[in-house]
Design a protein around this motif. Structure first.
Motif, short mmCIF file in Angstrom:
data_model
loop_
_atom_site.label_atom_id
_atom_site.label_comp_id
_atom_site.label_asym_id
_atom_site.label_seq_id
_atom_site.Cartn_x
_atom_site.Cartn_y
_atom_site.Cartn_z
N SER A 81 -53.75 40.62 -31.79
CA SER A 81 -53.80 40.22 -30.39
C SER A 81 -55.00 40.82 -29.69
N ARG A 84 -58.53 39.94 -30.76
CA ARG A 84 -59.09 38.64 -30.42
C ARG A 84 -60.10 38.73 -29.28
N PHE A 138 -58.07 33.31 -34.91
CA PHE A 138 -57.81 32.29 -33.90
C PHE A 138 -58.95 32.20 -32.90
N ALA A 139 -59.48 33.36 -32.49
CA ALA A 139 -60.53 33.40 -31.48
C ALA A 139 -61.87 32.94 -32.03
N GLY A 162 -54.69 24.40 -34.38
CA GLY A 162 -53.55 25.28 -34.17
C GLY A 162 -52.51 25.18 -35.25
N THR A 165 -51.39 27.94 -37.75
CA THR A 165 -50.26 28.86 -37.64
C THR A 165 -49.22 28.61 -38.73
N SER A 236 -53.47 33.03 -19.75
CA SER A 236 -52.91 34.14 -20.53
C SER A 236 -51.40 34.21 -20.36
N TYR A 239 -49.81 31.28 -22.32
CA TYR A 239 -49.85 31.43 -23.77
C TYR A 239 -48.99 32.60 -24.24
N PHE A 342 -54.10 25.17 -24.86
CA PHE A 342 -55.52 25.18 -25.20
C PHE A 342 -56.20 23.86 -24.89
N THR A 358 -60.91 32.40 -24.83
CA THR A 358 -59.98 32.23 -25.94
C THR A 358 -59.51 33.59 -26.46
N GLY A 362 -55.78 34.40 -26.26
CA GLY A 362 -55.15 34.60 -27.56
C GLY A 362 -54.53 35.97 -27.69
#
Length: 416
Positions: A81, A84, A138-139, A162, A165, A236, A239, A342, A358, A362
Motif C-alpha cells: 500500500s 505505491r 498496481f501503481a 485491474g 488482482t 482515496s 478506493y 479508476f 494512482t 492505490g
C-alpha cells in the motif's frame, strides 16, 4: 480541477502543456501492452497474496493466536500500500518498462525468504512485510494503460488491467495444494521463478506510450503536489472501501470461514477463490459501465448494494444459500466499485500526475484492506462472533454511498 478532455498538467506545473494521448493507441500495440501489464500485475499480486491461504496453517504450526494470524496475513498489505506512493511517482519519471522488471525482481527476495526461512512469528511478519513489494505493481500499470488508451476507452482498459488482482485467486487456488503435494517451499519457489521469467519478458517487450514525457522535479515535491489535489483525497476514500474491502476478504475470508462455519482449510481457500474470481470479473464490468454511463452512478449503485449485502452477512445465516449470496454480492459490488473508481481517476486527474495520484489512491486502497482483518480478528477474540465487523462494513458502505453521490458527484460534474 482538470477537465476530462484536457491533456494538461505536469508533476510540478499542472498548467504546463502535455502531449495529447495518442489517437491511435487503441490498436494492436496498445492491446499487447495492456496484456503485458495485466499479466505482470497478476504475477506480482500472486506473490503478494501467498500468506492469506496459509494463515491457519501457520497458526497451527507456530502456535499463533487468532490476532497474530490476522497480523501475519495483513502485514504484506502495508508495503504493498504505502509503497505505491513512491512507486507511482517513480513510474511517472522512469516509465513502466523500467519499473515493472525492477519491482518483479525485487519481489523475488521476500518470496524466497518466506518460503525458505520464515519459521517463527517474527520472521513471518518480516518476510510478509516485504512481500508487499509485489502489491506496488498496481501503481506502475495504471499510468501505463492510461497513456496507451484514449479517454473514451480507458474505463474498460483500466478495468481489464485491474483483473490482475486475480493473482490473489491464483494464490487461493494453488498455495495449499502445492504445499501439500510438494512441500512447504513449493509455492514460493514456483512464484519466484515466474517473477524472474516475467521480469525478463517485460524488459524485452514492454514499451511506454509514444510521446511520454518523464515527470520532472523531486519525488517529494511531486507527491506533495499530488496530495494537495482535492481529487486525491476523494478517490482515496472511495478506493479504501472498494478495493480495501476486496483485499480484506481475500486475505481473511479463509480464516473467517474456518472459524465461523467450521470449514476445512482447503475448502475455505477454494470458496475464497470463488469470491476473488467474481470480484475480478466485476472490475472490468465496473469500468465498462462507467464508460457507458458515469463512474459516479456506478459507484453509487455498487456501494448501495454492498450496504445491503454486508447487513445480510451480519445476520450470520446459513452459508448455503443466504450467506453465499451475501458474500458473492459483496464480491461483485466491491469489484465493480474498484473498476469504476479508476475510471473516475482517468476523468478527474491531470495527465502528468496519473502515476502519482494512482500511487496515493492505490495506497489508500491497500491500507483499507489492512485494518479490517485486524478488526475482525479483535472482534472475534472479544465477542466470539464477527457480527460487529459486518455491521461496521454496512455502515461504512452506506456513508460512502452518500459521499459519492453528493461531494464527489459535484466535483466530477465540474471536471466534465
Amino acid at each position: 480541477m482538470a477537465r476530462t478532455t484536457r491533456q494538461t498538467g505536469s508533476a510540478d506545473d499542472p498548467s504546463a502543456p502535455q502531449p495529447p494521448a495518442p489517437a491511435a493507441t487503441g490498436g494492436g500495440l496498445a492491446a499487447r501492452m495492456l496484456v503485458l501489464a495485466t499479466v505482470g500485475f497478476l504475477i506480482n499480486f500472486w506473490s503478494w497474496a501467498l500468506l492469506g491461504p496459509l494463515g491457519n496453517t501457520y497458526g497451527d504450526e507456530l502456535g499463533l493466536t487468532g490476532f497474530q494470524v490476522a497480523v501475519a496475513v495483513a502485514v504484506p498489505v502495508v508495503v504493498g500500500s504505502l509503497g505505491r506512493i513512491p512507486v507511482g511517482a517513480l513510474s511517472d519519471r522512469l516509465g513502466a518498462r523500467v519499473m515493472f522488471p525492477l519491482v518483479s525482481l525485487l519481489a523475488i527476495l521476500p518470496t524466497l525468504y518466506v518460503g525458505l526461512g520464515a519459521r517463527s512469528f517474527t520472521t513471518l511478519v518480516i518476510g510478509g512485510f516485504f512481500l508487499g513489494i509485489g502489491g506496488t505493481s498496481f501503481a506502475i500499470g495504471i499510468p501505463l494503460v492510461n497513456s496507451w488508451y484514449p479517454p473514451s476507452r480507458r474505463g474498460l482498459a483500466l478495468g481489464i488491467f485491474g483483473m490482475g488482482t486475480a493473482g490473489t485467486a491464483v494464490a487461493a487456488f494453488t498455495t495449499v495444494a502445492l504445499r501439500e503435494a510438494f512441500g512447504p517451499e513449493a509455492p514460493f519457489v514456483l512464484v519466484s521463478a515466474v517473477l524472474l521469467i516475467y521480469a525478463v519478458l517485460a524488459w524485452l517487450l514492454l514499451r511506454d506510450a509514444p510521446g511520454r514525457v518523464p515527470a520532472s522535479g523531486s519525488m517529494l515535491a511531486r507527491t506533495w503536489n499530488t496530495l494537495k489535489l482535492p481529487v486525491t483525497l476523494q478517490l482515496s476514500l472511495i478506493y479504501a472501501l472498494g478495493f480495501g474491502g476486496f483485499v480484506a476478504f481475500s486475505v481473511y475470508l479463509p480464516t473467517y470461514l474456518v472459524n465461523d462455519y467450521g470449514l476445512e482449510t482447503g475448502d475455505a481457500a477454494l470458496r475464497t477463490a470463488g469470491f476473488i474470481v467474481l470480484a475480478v470479473v466485476a472490475r472490468p464490468t465496473g469500468g465498462w459501465l462507467s464508460d457507458k454511463f458515469h463512474p459516479v452512478t456506478v459507484l453509487t449503485w455498487c456501494f448501495g448494494i454492498a450496504t445491503a449485502m454486508a447487513a445480510l452477512a451480519a445476520m450470520r445465516l446459513e452459508l448455503l444459500p443466504v450467506g453465499t449470496v451475501a458474500f458473492l454480492g459483496l464480491a461483485a459490488t466491491l469489484g465493480g466499485a474498484a473498476g469504476a473508481c479508476f475510471a473516475l481517476v482517468s476523468r478527474m486527474t491531470p495527465t502528468g500526475q496519473v502515476g502519482s495520484v494512482t500511487g496515493v489512491v492505490g495506497a489508500a486502497g491497500g491500507l483499507g484492506g489492512f485494518f479490517p482483518p485486524l478488526v475482525m480478528g479483535a472482534v472475534h477474540g472479544l465477542t466470539g462472533a464477527y457480527t460487529m465487523g459486518f455491521v461496521l462494513l454496512a455502515m461504512s458502505a452506506l456513508a460512502m454511498t452518500a459521499f459519492v453521490w453528493w461531494p464527489v458527484g459535484k466535483a466530477a460534474r465540474g471536471a466534465s
